[in-house]
Motif scaffolding. Structure first.
Motif, PDB file in Angstrom:
ATOM      1  N   ILE A  49     104.469  22.299  76.296  1.00 33.01           N
ATOM      2  CA  ILE A  49     104.622  20.919  76.750  1.00 33.01           C
ATOM      3  C   ILE A  49     104.032  20.845  78.146  1.00 33.01           C
ATOM      4  N   TRP A  50     103.564  19.646  78.533  1.00 33.81           N
ATOM      5  CA  TRP A  50     103.032  19.468  79.877  1.00 33.81           C
ATOM      6  C   TRP A  50     103.171  18.016  80.294  1.00 33.81           C
ATOM      7  N   SER A  51     103.179  17.780  81.615  1.00 32.50           N
ATOM      8  CA  SER A  51     103.383  16.430  82.138  1.00 32.50           C
ATOM      9  C   SER A  51     102.194  15.932  82.939  1.00 32.50           C
ATOM     10  N   GLN A  52     101.239  16.815  83.207  1.00 29.00           N
ATOM     11  CA  GLN A  52     100.049  16.430  83.950  1.00 29.00           C
ATOM     12  C   GLN A  52      98.933  17.402  83.603  1.00 29.00           C
ATOM     13  N   THR A  53      97.713  17.017  83.925  1.00 29.43           N
ATOM     14  CA  THR A  53      96.588  17.895  83.671  1.00 29.43           C
ATOM     15  C   THR A  53      95.716  17.949  84.919  1.00 29.43           C
ATOM     16  N   VAL A  54      95.891  19.011  85.687  1.00 31.59           N
ATOM     17  CA  VAL A  54      95.049  19.222  86.861  1.00 31.59           C
ATOM     18  C   VAL A  54      93.603  19.436  86.422  1.00 31.59           C
ATOM     19  N   ILE A  55      93.441  20.203  85.327  1.00 29.07           N
ATOM     20  CA  ILE A  55      92.163  20.314  84.639  1.00 29.07           C
ATOM     21  C   ILE A  55      92.435  20.033  83.173  1.00 29.07           C
ATOM     22  N   PRO A  56      91.437  19.682  82.352  1.00 23.60           N
ATOM     23  CA  PRO A  56      91.704  19.424  80.933  1.00 23.60           C
ATOM     24  C   PRO A  56      92.268  20.659  80.251  1.00 23.60           C
ATOM     25  N   PRO A  57      93.166  20.487  79.304  1.00 26.55           N
ATOM     26  CA  PRO A  57      93.688  21.640  78.558  1.00 26.55           C
ATOM     27  C   PRO A  57      92.561  22.466  77.957  1.00 26.55           C
ATOM     28  N   GLY A  58      92.649  23.773  78.111  1.00 25.88           N
ATOM     29  CA  GLY A  58      91.605  24.660  77.620  1.00 25.88           C
ATOM     30  C   GLY A  58      91.966  25.299  76.293  1.00 25.88           C
ATOM     31  N   GLY A  59      91.066  26.158  75.808  1.00 25.91           N
ATOM     32  CA  GLY A  59      91.321  26.913  74.586  1.00 25.91           C
ATOM     33  C   GLY A  59      91.397  26.077  73.332  1.00 25.91           C
ATOM     34  N   GLY A  60      90.815  24.880  73.361  1.00 22.44           N
ATOM     35  CA  GLY A  60      90.850  24.046  72.168  1.00 22.44           C
ATOM     36  C   GLY A  60      92.105  23.222  72.000  1.00 22.44           C
ATOM     37  N   HIS A  61      92.960  23.164  73.033  1.00 21.55           N
ATOM     38  CA  HIS A  61      94.181  22.371  72.939  1.00 21.55           C
ATOM     39  C   HIS A  61      93.869  20.870  72.961  1.00 21.55           C
ATOM     40  N   ARG A  62      94.830  20.089  72.497  1.00 22.76           N
ATOM     41  CA  ARG A  62      94.681  18.635  72.481  1.00 22.76           C
ATOM     42  C   ARG A  62      94.301  18.123  73.860  1.00 22.76           C
ATOM     43  N   GLN A  63      93.310  17.276  73.895  1.00 24.70           N
ATOM     44  CA  GLN A  63      92.855  16.721  75.173  1.00 24.70           C
ATOM     45  C   GLN A  63      93.653  15.452  75.485  1.00 24.70           C
ATOM     46  N   VAL A  64      94.931  15.667  75.809  1.00 21.50           N
ATOM     47  CA  VAL A  64      95.826  14.568  76.151  1.00 21.50           C
ATOM     48  C   VAL A  64      96.417  14.849  77.523  1.00 21.50           C
ATOM     49  N   PRO A  65      96.720  13.818  78.316  1.00 20.40           N
ATOM     50  CA  PRO A  65      97.194  14.046  79.683  1.00 20.40           C
ATOM     51  C   PRO A  65      98.598  14.611  79.765  1.00 20.40           C
ATOM     52  N   SER A  66      99.397  14.430  78.700  1.00 21.40           N
ATOM     53  CA  SER A  66     100.764  14.949  78.721  1.00 21.40           C
ATOM     54  C   SER A  66     101.274  15.088  77.297  1.00 21.40           C
ATOM     55  N   LEU A  67     102.266  15.941  77.136  1.00 19.63           N
ATOM     56  CA  LEU A  67     102.965  16.088  75.860  1.00 19.63           C
ATOM     57  C   LEU A  67     104.407  16.413  76.194  1.00 19.63           C
TER      58      LEU A  67
END
Length: 276
Positions: free
Chosen positions: A10-28
């Motif tokens: 889970i994440w609440s912000q994206t300092v850089i876009p999620p890597g490794g093929g993860h969903r490109q969403v700003p938060s989950l």
């Protein structure tokens, strides 16, 4: 049968876009993840804070575990580049939901630091305090063996089947024999997380059945843990489950072993007092 996913984020912000093929969403959020878990039939998840794109994710995971103690536990982390953080290891497991430590060690100087020994202050401290450690060791299996052999009381987990990260099919199996040899070390277990991402074939990923069988046979049901890393899977969460519970003939139809693989073994390995 209770099902525990051995790796979720889970994440609440994206300092850089999620890597490794993860969903490109700003938060989950934890709540969004719980809704997906309910739809798929997943009872609980082991959160791995994705600090590479959200530096606040460790604190976020602790809040989720406090709010939903029967649904989440954590393999947390701190910046491993700073030896002063050794002070954090005593008492680490006294944080809400905290089971251990986990690093991918794929970023910046980290791949060189793990191999050349600059992170070797971590292992004796974790061993001394009884803190399990999970590592994406498929990219440094020789160093991982060194750690496991020199710290036999350290509980260790190899992430993502121990296969070659970000590769597929035969390329992913390049170091399989080296991985299987680690099964002789009783303090080493394998998370069979992210398996579908290693295949270019469609579900049920038949080219993975035999290598997964070899890993299972080497480590056994007490040291082989199902999971997904769902935010980068090429299939649904439900398919990730049925891949193991229905499609693998050497596992489907063996309820005691399957129960261990799908959650009970993981909980025992990391000391998660989960109510089965």
């Amino acid at each position: 049968m209770k099902i525990i996913d051995a790796q979720v984020h889970i994440w609440s912000q994206t300092v850089i876009p999620p890597g490794g093929g993860h969903r490109q969403v700003p938060s989950l959020s934890a709540e969004e993840l719980l809704a997906e878990m309910a739809e798929a039939g997943v009872d609980a998840g082991l959160i791995h804070p994705p600090a590479s794109w959200d530096p606040t994710s460790n604190a976020l995971a602790i809040e989720a575990a406090k709010k939903y103690p029967d649904r989440f536990a954590i393999m947390g982390q701190f910046p491993p580049e700073n030896p002063d953080n050794v002070r954090l290891i005593p008492g680490w497991r006294r944080q809400p939901g905290m089971m251990g430590l986990r690093w991918a060690l794929l970023y910046g100087e980290q791949p060189r630091m793990i191999v050349d020994g600059r992170l070797d202050w971590i292992w004796p401290a974790a061993e001394r305090e009884g803190v399990p450690v999970s590592l994406q060791a498929g990219v440094f299996l020789k160093k991982f063996r060194w750690i496991a052999e020199r710290h036999p009381a350290l509980t260790l987990i190899i992430d993502h089947c121990g296969l070659k990260v970000l590769t597929k099919d035969a390329d992913a199996l390049e170091h399989l024999d080296e991985l299987l040899a680690l099964a002789r070390l009783p303090n080493v277990a394998v998370k069979a997380t992210g398996a579908p991402a290693y295949s270019t074939q469609p579900y049920p990923y038949r080219n993975l059945h035999e290598p997964l069988h070899r890993i299972y046979d080497a480590f056994g049901p007490d040291r082989f843990f199902w999971g997904t890393d769902i935010t980068r899977m090429p299939c649904t969460w439900r398919q990730c489950i049925t891949f193991f519970t229905e499609e693998l003939p050497w596992l489907a139809g063996h309820p005691r072993e399957l129960e261990k693989v799908m959650g009970r073994g993981l909980a025992k390995w990391i000391g998660w007092d989960y109510a089965f």
